[in-house]
Design a protein around this motif. Structure first.
Motif, PDB file in Angstrom:
ATOM      1  N   CYS A   1      -5.698  21.250   0.112  1.00 42.28           N
ATOM      2  CA  CYS A   1      -6.143  22.316  -0.283  1.00 42.28           C
ATOM      3  C   CYS A   1      -6.117  23.006   0.923  1.00 42.28           C
ATOM      4  O   CYS A   1      -6.875  22.682   2.103  1.00 42.28           O
ATOM      5  CB  CYS A   1      -7.618  21.959  -0.861  1.00 42.28           C
ATOM      6  SG  CYS A   1      -8.690  23.621  -1.454  1.00 42.28           S
ATOM      7  N   LYS A   2      -5.975  23.953   0.590  1.00 41.04           N
ATOM      8  CA  LYS A   2      -5.937  25.320   1.585  1.00 41.04           C
ATOM      9  C   LYS A   2      -7.414  25.568   1.730  1.00 41.04           C
ATOM     10  O   LYS A   2      -7.635  26.594   2.996  1.00 41.04           O
ATOM     11  CB  LYS A   2      -4.569  26.288   2.215  1.00 41.04           C
ATOM     12  CG  LYS A   2      -3.625  26.044   2.264  1.00 41.04           C
ATOM     13  CD  LYS A   2      -2.178  27.244   1.185  1.00 41.04           C
ATOM     14  CE  LYS A   2      -1.398  26.783   1.374  1.00 41.04           C
ATOM     15  NZ  LYS A   2      -1.231  25.225   1.135  1.00 41.04           N
ATOM     16  N   ASN A   3      -7.526  25.710   0.759  1.00 36.50           N
ATOM     17  CA  ASN A   3      -9.511  25.572   0.656  1.00 36.50           C
ATOM     18  C   ASN A   3     -10.528  24.518   1.473  1.00 36.50           C
ATOM     19  O   ASN A   3     -11.037  25.156   1.752  1.00 36.50           O
ATOM     20  CB  ASN A   3     -10.010  26.321  -0.680  1.00 36.50           C
ATOM     21  CG  ASN A   3     -11.037  27.108  -0.975  1.00 36.50           C
ATOM     22  OD1 ASN A   3     -11.386  28.028   0.184  1.00 36.50           O
ATOM     23  ND2 ASN A   3     -12.309  26.664  -2.150  1.00 36.50           N
TER      24      ASN A   3
ATOM     25  N   PRO B   1      -7.480  16.247  -0.431  1.00 39.17           N
ATOM     26  CA  PRO B   1      -6.149  16.086  -0.809  1.00 39.17           C
ATOM     27  C   PRO B   1      -6.270  16.167  -1.781  1.00 39.17           C
ATOM     28  O   PRO B   1      -7.134  16.769  -2.940  1.00 39.17           O
ATOM     29  CB  PRO B   1      -5.623  14.524  -0.663  1.00 39.17           C
ATOM     30  CG  PRO B   1      -7.293  13.557  -0.007  1.00 39.17           C
ATOM     31  CD  PRO B   1      -8.186  15.085   0.376  1.00 39.17           C
ATOM     32  N   VAL B   2      -4.928  16.359  -2.792  1.00 38.44           N
ATOM     33  CA  VAL B   2      -4.719  17.828  -3.992  1.00 38.44           C
ATOM     34  C   VAL B   2      -3.111  16.074  -4.506  1.00 38.44           C
ATOM     35  O   VAL B   2      -2.595  17.191  -4.253  1.00 38.44           O
ATOM     36  CB  VAL B   2      -3.509  18.549  -3.645  1.00 38.44           C
ATOM     37  CG1 VAL B   2      -4.218  19.259  -4.988  1.00 38.44           C
ATOM     38  CG2 VAL B   2      -5.421  20.550  -3.274  1.00 38.44           C
ATOM     39  N   PRO B   3      -3.477  15.541  -5.524  1.00 40.13           N
ATOM     40  CA  PRO B   3      -2.776  14.958  -6.320  1.00 40.13           C
ATOM     41  C   PRO B   3      -2.293  15.822  -7.048  1.00 40.13           C
ATOM     42  O   PRO B   3      -0.663  14.696  -8.187  1.00 40.13           O
ATOM     43  CB  PRO B   3      -3.818  13.715  -6.205  1.00 40.13           C
ATOM     44  CG  PRO B   3      -4.811  14.271  -6.596  1.00 40.13           C
ATOM     45  CD  PRO B   3      -5.112  14.684  -5.980  1.00 40.13           C
ATOM     46  N   TRP B   4      -2.805  17.059  -7.409  1.00 44.95           N
ATOM     47  CA  TRP B   4      -2.175  17.281  -9.031  1.00 44.95           C
ATOM     48  C   TRP B   4      -2.198  19.007  -8.607  1.00 44.95           C
ATOM     49  O   TRP B   4      -1.515  18.868  -7.532  1.00 44.95           O
ATOM     50  CB  TRP B   4      -3.127  16.785 -10.301  1.00 44.95           C
ATOM     51  CG  TRP B   4      -3.367  16.020 -10.507  1.00 44.95           C
ATOM     52  CD1 TRP B   4      -2.428  15.084 -10.683  1.00 44.95           C
ATOM     53  CD2 TRP B   4      -4.355  14.905 -10.427  1.00 44.95           C
ATOM     54  NE1 TRP B   4      -3.271  13.536 -11.146  1.00 44.95           N
ATOM     55  CE2 TRP B   4      -4.420  14.061 -10.529  1.00 44.95           C
ATOM     56  CE3 TRP B   4      -6.102  15.745  -9.587  1.00 44.95           C
ATOM     57  CZ2 TRP B   4      -5.425  12.616 -10.508  1.00 44.95           C
ATOM     58  CZ3 TRP B   4      -7.088  13.926  -9.553  1.00 44.95           C
ATOM     59  CH2 TRP B   4      -6.086  13.061  -9.792  1.00 44.95           C
TER      60      TRP B   4
ATOM     61  N   GLY C   1     -11.206  23.262  -7.413  1.00 43.96           N
ATOM     62  CA  GLY C   1     -10.208  23.901  -8.065  1.00 43.96           C
ATOM     63  C   GLY C   1      -9.294  24.326  -7.681  1.00 43.96           C
ATOM     64  O   GLY C   1      -8.619  25.427  -8.871  1.00 43.96           O
ATOM     65  N   GLN C   2      -8.847  24.758  -6.505  1.00 46.29           N
ATOM     66  CA  GLN C   2      -8.444  25.867  -6.596  1.00 46.29           C
ATOM     67  C   GLN C   2      -7.004  25.780  -6.756  1.00 46.29           C
ATOM     68  O   GLN C   2      -6.805  24.264  -6.990  1.00 46.29           O
ATOM     69  CB  GLN C   2      -8.180  26.053  -4.486  1.00 46.29           C
ATOM     70  CG  GLN C   2      -6.846  27.332  -3.759  1.00 46.29           C
ATOM     71  CD  GLN C   2      -7.237  27.757  -2.958  1.00 46.29           C
ATOM     72  OE1 GLN C   2      -8.771  27.606  -1.986  1.00 46.29           O
ATOM     73  NE2 GLN C   2      -6.118  27.846  -1.910  1.00 46.29           N
ATOM     74  N   PRO C   3      -5.991  26.115  -7.242  1.00 49.70           N
ATOM     75  CA  PRO C   3      -3.744  25.863  -7.236  1.00 49.70           C
ATOM     76  C   PRO C   3      -3.715  25.473  -6.350  1.00 49.70           C
ATOM     77  O   PRO C   3      -3.521  25.846  -5.061  1.00 49.70           O
ATOM     78  CB  PRO C   3      -4.057  27.131  -7.649  1.00 49.70           C
ATOM     79  CG  PRO C   3      -4.630  28.251  -8.078  1.00 49.70           C
ATOM     80  CD  PRO C   3      -6.064  27.450  -7.683  1.00 49.70           C
ATOM     81  N   ALA C   4      -3.147  24.518  -6.556  1.00 46.72           N
ATOM     82  CA  ALA C   4      -2.500  23.378  -5.056  1.00 46.72           C
ATOM     83  C   ALA C   4      -1.379  24.873  -4.546  1.00 46.72           C
ATOM     84  O   ALA C   4      -0.906  24.692  -3.326  1.00 46.72           O
ATOM     85  CB  ALA C   4      -1.598  22.366  -5.353  1.00 46.72           C
ATOM     86  N   LYS C   5      -0.449  25.412  -5.435  1.00 38.86           N
ATOM     87  CA  LYS C   5       0.220  26.592  -5.183  1.00 38.86           C
ATOM     88  C   LYS C   5       0.203  27.760  -5.471  1.00 38.86           C
ATOM     89  O   LYS C   5      -0.041  27.946  -6.348  1.00 38.86           O
ATOM     90  CB  LYS C   5       1.525  26.140  -5.444  1.00 38.86           C
ATOM     91  CG  LYS C   5       3.051  26.424  -4.819  1.00 38.86           C
ATOM     92  CD  LYS C   5       4.005  26.604  -6.058  1.00 38.86           C
ATOM     93  CE  LYS C   5       4.804  27.194  -5.708  1.00 38.86           C
ATOM     94  NZ  LYS C   5       6.693  27.851  -6.626  1.00 38.86           N
ATOM     95  N   LEU C   6       0.225  28.521  -3.914  1.00 36.51           N
ATOM     96  CA  LEU C   6      -0.494  29.852  -3.971  1.00 36.51           C
ATOM     97  C   LEU C   6       0.621  30.836  -4.466  1.00 36.51           C
ATOM     98  O   LEU C   6       1.617  30.680  -3.945  1.00 36.51           O
ATOM     99  CB  LEU C   6      -1.250  30.518  -2.754  1.00 36.51           C
ATOM    100  CG  LEU C   6      -2.484  29.518  -3.000  1.00 36.51           C
ATOM    101  CD1 LEU C   6      -3.174  29.439  -1.135  1.00 36.51           C
ATOM    102  CD2 LEU C   6      -3.182  28.871  -3.659  1.00 36.51           C
TER     103      LEU C   6
END
Length: 53
Positions: free
Chosen positions: A4-6, A10-13, A20-25
């Motif tokens: 996560c950039k925030n 680790p962001v598995p989904w 809750g930040q989107p993985a792909k901005l």
């Protein structure tokens, strides 16, 4: 796995389970702005048609 950039977790989904930040901005460019303006105009047109009927 992405991080996560925030919060650097680790962001598995598609969204970070921690913050809750989107993985792909989405990159804000001309196409993004045109799409958002179009979405806004469509929503307003629908709202006006509902209110006038």
């Amino acid at each position: 796995m992405n991080t996560c950039k925030n919060c650097n977790e680790p962001v598995p989904w598609n969204y970070c389970p921690n913050c809750g930040q989107p993985a792909k901005l989405e990159i804000i460019d001309g196409n993004y702005i045109i799409r958002k303006i179009g979405d806004f105009l469509v929503a307003n047109r629908r709202m006006i048609s509902v209110l006038t009927d």
